[in-house]
Design a protein around this motif. Structure first.
Motif, PDB file in Angstrom:
ATOM      1  N   SER A 130       0.626   4.936  37.304  1.00  0.00           N
ATOM      2  CA  SER A 130       0.696   5.884  36.181  1.00  0.00           C
ATOM      3  C   SER A 130       1.756   5.522  35.145  1.00  0.00           C
ATOM      4  CB  SER A 130       0.889   7.326  36.645  1.00  0.00           C
ATOM      5  OG  SER A 130      -0.234   7.728  37.395  1.00  0.00           O
ATOM      6  N   SER A 131       2.476   4.419  35.314  1.00  0.00           N
ATOM      7  CA  SER A 131       3.335   3.946  34.237  1.00  0.00           C
ATOM      8  C   SER A 131       2.409   3.397  33.155  1.00  0.00           C
ATOM      9  CB  SER A 131       4.295   2.864  34.731  1.00  0.00           C
ATOM     10  OG  SER A 131       3.591   1.708  35.125  1.00  0.00           O
ATOM     11  N   PHE A 132       2.944   3.206  31.954  1.00  0.00           N
ATOM     12  CA  PHE A 132       2.086   2.671  30.897  1.00  0.00           C
ATOM     13  C   PHE A 132       2.878   1.928  29.842  1.00  0.00           C
ATOM     14  CE2 PHE A 132       2.950   7.112  29.809  1.00  0.00           C
ATOM     15  CZ  PHE A 132       3.314   7.068  28.464  1.00  0.00           C
ATOM     16  N   THR A 133       2.145   1.131  29.072  1.00  0.00           N
ATOM     17  CA  THR A 133       2.674   0.425  27.920  1.00  0.00           C
ATOM     18  C   THR A 133       2.074   1.095  26.691  1.00  0.00           C
ATOM     19  OG1 THR A 133       2.780  -1.644  29.159  1.00  0.00           O
ATOM     20  CG2 THR A 133       2.847  -1.810  26.755  1.00  0.00           C
ATOM     21  N   LYS A 134       2.937   1.477  25.751  1.00  0.00           N
ATOM     22  CA  LYS A 134       2.486   2.179  24.546  1.00  0.00           C
ATOM     23  C   LYS A 134       2.719   1.293  23.325  1.00  0.00           C
ATOM     24  CE  LYS A 134       2.950   6.363  21.893  1.00  0.00           C
ATOM     25  NZ  LYS A 134       3.621   7.606  21.652  1.00  0.00           N
ATOM     26  N   PHE A 135       1.747   1.303  22.400  1.00  0.00           N
ATOM     27  CA  PHE A 135       1.813   0.495  21.192  1.00  0.00           C
ATOM     28  C   PHE A 135       1.878   1.399  19.965  1.00  0.00           C
ATOM     29  CE2 PHE A 135      -0.431  -1.778  24.462  1.00  0.00           C
ATOM     30  CZ  PHE A 135       0.139  -3.038  24.437  1.00  0.00           C
ATOM     31  N   ALA A 150       7.925   5.006  32.021  1.00  0.00           N
ATOM     32  CA  ALA A 150       7.984   5.254  33.467  1.00  0.00           C
ATOM     33  C   ALA A 150       6.861   6.170  33.931  1.00  0.00           C
ATOM     34  CB  ALA A 150       9.327   5.882  33.825  1.00  0.00           C
ATOM     35  N   ALA A 151       6.582   6.087  35.225  1.00  0.00           N
ATOM     36  CA  ALA A 151       5.533   6.911  35.837  1.00  0.00           C
ATOM     37  C   ALA A 151       6.137   8.170  36.447  1.00  0.00           C
ATOM     38  CB  ALA A 151       4.817   6.105  36.904  1.00  0.00           C
ATOM     39  N   ASP A 152       7.084   8.784  35.765  1.00  0.00           N
ATOM     40  CA  ASP A 152       7.684  10.003  36.291  1.00  0.00           C
ATOM     41  C   ASP A 152       7.265  11.196  35.448  1.00  0.00           C
ATOM     42  OD1 ASP A 152       9.212   9.839  33.954  1.00  0.00           O
ATOM     43  OD2 ASP A 152      10.954   9.030  34.995  1.00  0.00           O
ATOM     44  N   SER A 153       7.712  12.361  35.846  1.00  0.00           N
ATOM     45  CA  SER A 153       7.272  13.587  35.166  1.00  0.00           C
ATOM     46  C   SER A 153       7.760  13.673  33.731  1.00  0.00           C
ATOM     47  CB  SER A 153       7.736  14.814  35.946  1.00  0.00           C
ATOM     48  OG  SER A 153       9.153  14.817  36.024  1.00  0.00           O
ATOM     49  N   THR A 154       8.835  12.936  33.397  1.00  0.00           N
ATOM     50  CA  THR A 154       9.341  12.981  32.023  1.00  0.00           C
ATOM     51  C   THR A 154       8.792  11.857  31.158  1.00  0.00           C
ATOM     52  OG1 THR A 154      11.272  11.640  32.573  1.00  0.00           O
ATOM     53  CG2 THR A 154      11.507  14.038  32.783  1.00  0.00           C
TER      54      THR A 154
END
Length: 177
Positions: A130-135, A150-154
């Protein structure tokens, strides 16, 4: 017409086999084989990569939407307990958004999307954890920032890279590079 094929061999003995595909009007690599006989085969539909398969029969599939944009990269995993069932594992999910072209060319003929038009762009790639890379893009639809989230709640940003293309101001005589 006969198929035009090329084989490129590297100094370590790896062979890459290319076939010319007229519908794509280019050479596409269909097989990579190392000196021990291990291979990766690539499959295409209308010039677009659809799947790859390795020596052990593992297949990774690239799924696409109606416009040809990749939506997911998936692989069937065999059940470890021997029940015979399979599980689909998603390696990556691609999300898109529309960006508005905002250029300030004066007295030039623009080849490409017109000023104020919208273009479908890659917004993020989400991974199995659930982590991701954003463009993020500037008005010329050039990537101006890439963030690892990060794949955390925040969903906090772990790191990012920016270019000096972040803002475009004034009248331009060419696209910034």
């Amino acid at each position: 017409a006969a198929n035009i094929e090329l084989t490129v061999t590297s100094t370590d003995g790896t062979m890459m086999h290319y076939v010319f595909h007229s519908y794509a009007n280019k050479y596409l690599c269909e097989e990579i084989k190392d000196r021990n006989g291990n291979y990766i085969n690539a499959n295409y539909t209308s010039g677009r990569l659809t799947s790859v398969e390795d020596t052990l029969g593992r297949v990774v599939t690239i799924n696409r939407d109606g416009g040809g944009y990749p939506t997911t990269i998936q692989q069937m995993w065999k059940d470890a307990n021997g029940s015979g069932s399979n599980t689909t594992h998603t390696w990556a999910t691609f999300s898109y958004t529309n960006a508005t072209v905002s250029t300030s060319f004066s007295g030039l003929t623009v080849i490409g999307p017109a000023n104020s038009s919208t273009v479908k762009v890659l917004e993020k790639i989400t991974y199995p954890d659930s982590s991701f890379t954003k463009f993020e893009y500037n008005g010329y639809i050039q990537v101006k920032k890439i963030s690892q989230v990060a794949a955390d709640s925040t969903s906090h940003i772990l790191n990012y890279v920016t270019t000096d293309l972040a803002t475009v101001s004034g009248s331009q005589t060419d696209c910034p590079r």
